[in-house]
Design an enzyme around this catalytic site. Structure first.
Site, PDB file in Angstrom:
ATOM      1  CG  ASP A  39     -43.866 -30.581 -11.587  1.00  0.00           C
ATOM      2  OD1 ASP A  39     -45.123 -31.254 -11.040  1.00  0.00           O
ATOM      3  OD2 ASP A  39     -44.140 -29.366 -11.438  1.00  0.00           O
ATOM      4  CB  THR A  65     -49.139 -35.697   2.581  1.00  0.00           C
ATOM      5  OG1 THR A  65     -47.931 -35.240   3.339  1.00  0.00           O
ATOM      6  CG2 THR A  65     -48.672 -36.940   1.527  1.00  0.00           C
ATOM      7  CB  THR A 104     -53.500 -42.684   3.243  1.00  0.00           C
ATOM      8  OG1 THR A 104     -53.705 -42.000   4.542  1.00  0.00           O
ATOM      9  CG2 THR A 104     -54.655 -42.538   2.168  1.00  0.00           C
ATOM     10  CG  ASP A 105     -54.264 -44.698   8.148  1.00  0.00           C
ATOM     11  OD1 ASP A 105     -53.995 -43.863   7.302  1.00  0.00           O
ATOM     12  OD2 ASP A 105     -54.560 -44.482   9.364  1.00  0.00           O
ATOM     13  CE1 TYR A 127     -52.820 -37.735   1.705  1.00  0.00           C
ATOM     14  CE2 TYR A 127     -54.303 -38.543   3.378  1.00  0.00           C
ATOM     15  CZ  TYR A 127     -53.498 -38.760   2.219  1.00  0.00           C
ATOM     16  OH  TYR A 127     -52.424 -39.808   2.293  1.00  0.00           O
TER      17      TYR A 127
HETATM   18  N1  NAP Z   1     -46.268 -40.025   6.269  1.00  0.00           N
HETATM   19  C1  NAP Z   1     -47.237 -39.736   6.211  1.00  0.00           C
HETATM   20  O1  NAP Z   1     -47.518 -40.327   8.119  1.00  0.00           O
HETATM   21  C2  NAP Z   1     -48.469 -41.018   5.524  1.00  0.00           C
HETATM   22  C3  NAP Z   1     -49.198 -42.203   6.063  1.00  0.00           C
HETATM   23  C4  NAP Z   1     -50.285 -42.743   4.861  1.00  0.00           C
HETATM   24  C5  NAP Z   1     -49.425 -42.603   3.815  1.00  0.00           C
HETATM   25  N2  NAP Z   1     -49.181 -41.802   4.010  1.00  0.00           N
HETATM   26  C6  NAP Z   1     -48.611 -41.794   1.930  1.00  0.00           C
HETATM   27  O2  NAP Z   1     -47.236 -42.587   1.574  1.00  0.00           O
HETATM   28  C7  NAP Z   1     -46.644 -41.589   0.974  1.00  0.00           C
HETATM   29  C8  NAP Z   1     -45.360 -41.017   1.281  1.00  0.00           C
HETATM   30  O3  NAP Z   1     -45.301 -39.530   2.276  1.00  0.00           O
HETATM   31  P1  NAP Z   1     -44.112 -38.792   3.068  1.00  0.00           P
HETATM   32  O4  NAP Z   1     -44.917 -38.833   4.663  1.00  0.00           O
HETATM   33  O5  NAP Z   1     -43.318 -39.607   2.692  1.00  0.00           O
HETATM   34  O6  NAP Z   1     -45.214 -37.896   2.205  1.00  0.00           O
HETATM   35  P2  NAP Z   1     -44.543 -35.432   2.061  1.00  0.00           P
HETATM   36  O7  NAP Z   1     -43.391 -36.068   3.514  1.00  0.00           O
HETATM   37  O8  NAP Z   1     -45.210 -35.376   2.000  1.00  0.00           O
HETATM   38  O9  NAP Z   1     -43.476 -36.015   0.207  1.00  0.00           O
HETATM   39  C9  NAP Z   1     -44.239 -36.489  -0.513  1.00  0.00           C
HETATM   40  C10 NAP Z   1     -42.909 -35.473  -1.619  1.00  0.00           C
HETATM   41  O10 NAP Z   1     -44.276 -35.271  -2.538  1.00  0.00           O
HETATM   42  C11 NAP Z   1     -43.216 -34.506  -3.420  1.00  0.00           C
HETATM   43  N3  NAP Z   1     -44.110 -33.796  -4.400  1.00  0.00           N
HETATM   44  C12 NAP Z   1     -45.103 -32.735  -4.507  1.00  0.00           C
HETATM   45  N4  NAP Z   1     -44.984 -32.829  -5.027  1.00  0.00           N
HETATM   46  C13 NAP Z   1     -44.757 -32.805  -6.151  1.00  0.00           C
HETATM   47  C14 NAP Z   1     -44.648 -32.831  -7.513  1.00  0.00           C
HETATM   48  N5  NAP Z   1     -45.265 -32.189  -8.297  1.00  0.00           N
HETATM   49  N6  NAP Z   1     -43.583 -33.890  -8.286  1.00  0.00           N
HETATM   50  C15 NAP Z   1     -42.720 -34.541  -7.875  1.00  0.00           C
HETATM   51  N7  NAP Z   1     -42.781 -34.876  -6.102  1.00  0.00           N
HETATM   52  C16 NAP Z   1     -43.404 -34.243  -5.580  1.00  0.00           C
HETATM   53  C17 NAP Z   1     -42.765 -33.658  -2.074  1.00  0.00           C
HETATM   54  O11 NAP Z   1     -41.612 -32.939  -2.378  1.00  0.00           O
HETATM   55  P3  NAP Z   1     -41.799 -31.057  -1.979  1.00  0.00           P
HETATM   56  O12 NAP Z   1     -40.979 -31.889  -1.086  1.00  0.00           O
HETATM   57  O13 NAP Z   1     -40.314 -31.129  -2.508  1.00  0.00           O
HETATM   58  O14 NAP Z   1     -42.473 -30.690  -1.849  1.00  0.00           O
HETATM   59  C18 NAP Z   1     -42.686 -34.302  -1.339  1.00  0.00           C
HETATM   60  O15 NAP Z   1     -40.842 -35.108  -1.425  1.00  0.00           O
HETATM   61  C19 NAP Z   1     -47.552 -40.384   0.742  1.00  0.00           C
HETATM   62  O16 NAP Z   1     -48.808 -40.791  -0.656  1.00  0.00           O
HETATM   63  C20 NAP Z   1     -48.997 -40.611   1.473  1.00  0.00           C
HETATM   64  O17 NAP Z   1     -50.153 -40.675   0.912  1.00  0.00           O
HETATM   65  C21 NAP Z   1     -48.211 -41.283   4.155  1.00  0.00           C
END
Ligand code: NAP
Length: 286
Positions: A39, A65, A104-105, A127
């Site tokens: 964590d 996110t 992020t954008d 965010y």
């Molecule tokens: N997806 C997009 O469209 C998008 C766009 C722009 C930027 N981003 C950036 O890209 C990155 C990845 O995004 P994503 O879409 O893969 O996000 P996501 O699907 O929401 O995944 C985030 C992960 O963080 C984990 N997490 C949450 N709390 C935690 C903790 N305390 N300790 C360890 N892990 C923890 C979650 O685990 P659980 O599954 O256990 O909750 C989840 O697997 C982020 O930095 C996001 O800001 C994403």
């Protein structure tokens, strides 16, 4: 996103992989890497994990996110998107780890996209504010780091804890559900494989600074959904265009983001797929 990186990195010739998330490992293939239940909001646990493994590179994909949830629960958002990054940074600084952090954008206001790395951020949502605060934290530290900003990621992994716009639109159109889709937001959607490749290129080249890593095709969200309908041969008459304002969402979204990818192409040799190629990649995995 983290899972895509695990898929790719467990086969990497040069790197040994330590994958982590909260709780049990939810990926069925547990070979080719070490797993740690971590964590990242627990500072002591983060420091202990670094002490145990002394990683040369850290890629942080964990974040809160959900943009509206961040607006609603600011303390929780800050805890994960900023405080946890400060713990990772403390550990990375101590062990001279190359810290690759996802951003992020949404750090931009969307007034004049597409954006290059040097453009002035001006987040509209909490965010975006939290992600920008984490970027600044890294920039003001002594840690060797790269900030990877990305946009609207789509892809398939085994444990889909969260869907994405392509799969969601495909599923809804298959069920012939009416979709309200905004027609005033522009993005360059990103194939998860491309984002993973971008992060790995940064790791391989030990690159530092900000990198914009997204798809190469700019489109309005309603256009995106129409392209999904076309690709999967689905009836697009269920797509109903709406304005962002009419949705009354808690957090404001930037209207036109999108990235200029010159730096990633030139420095990293990053080569993103087109949106249609990206959907074809998904078909291979579905
Ligand atoms: N997806 C997009 O469209 C998008 C766009 C722009 C930027 N981003 C950036 O890209 C990155 C990845 O995004 P994503 O879409 O893969 O996000 P996501 O699907 O929401 O995944 C985030 C992960 O963080 C984990 N997490 C949450 N709390 C935690 C903790 N305390 N300790 C360890 N892990 C923890 C979650 O685990 P659980 O599954 O256990 O909750 C989840 O697997 C982020 O930095 C996001 O800001 C994403």
């Amino acid at each position: 996103m983290g899972q895509k990186l695990v898929d790719k990195l467990k086969q990497h010739k040069k790197f040994e992989l330590i994958a982590s998330s909260r709780g049990e490992n939810r990926i069925s293939d547990k070979s080719g890497y070490v797993y740690e239940d971590l964590d990242i909001t627990d500072r002591e646990a983060v420091l202990a994990c670094f002490e145990k493994h002394r990683p040369e590179i850290l890629i942080n994909t964990a974040a809160m996110t959900n943009v509206d949830a961040c607006e609603e629960n600011k303390a929780q958002c800050w805890k994960l998107n900023v405080d946890a990054v400060s713990y990772l940074n403390e550990a990375a600084e101590k062990h001279q780890t190359h810290f690759i952090h996802l951003s992020t954008d949404f750090v931009f206001d969307g007034e004049d996209g597409p954006y290059k790395e040097e453009d002035q951020p001006n987040p509209l949502s909490y965010y975006g504010e939290s992600k920008l605060a984490a970027e600044k934290l890294l920039q003001q530290s002594k840690t060797k780091h790269a900030i990877v900003r990305t946009i609207l990621v789509y892809g398939i992994v085994e444990d889909m804890s969260r869907s994405n716009i392509v799969l969601w639109a495909k599923g809804a159109l298959e069920k012939k559900e009416k979709l309200n889709i905004v027609n005033d937001q522009y993005r360059t959607p990103t194939l998860a494989e491309d984002l993973a490749d971008g992060c790995i290129l940064i790791a391989e080249k030990a690159a530092e600074g900000i990198f914009h890593i997204s798809g190469k095709d700019m489109m309005r969200i309603d256009e995106l959904v129409r392209r999904v309908a076309k690709h999967y041969n689905l009836d697009d008459s269920f797509i109903h265009e709406v304005s962002s304002a009419s949705l009354n969402q808690r957090a404001k979204r930037p209207s036109k983001t999108g990235f200029i990818l010159d730096k990633a192409r030139n420095v990293l040799n990053y080569q993103p797929h087109s949106f249609e190629e990206g959907m074809t990649k998904l078909d291979e995995q579905l």
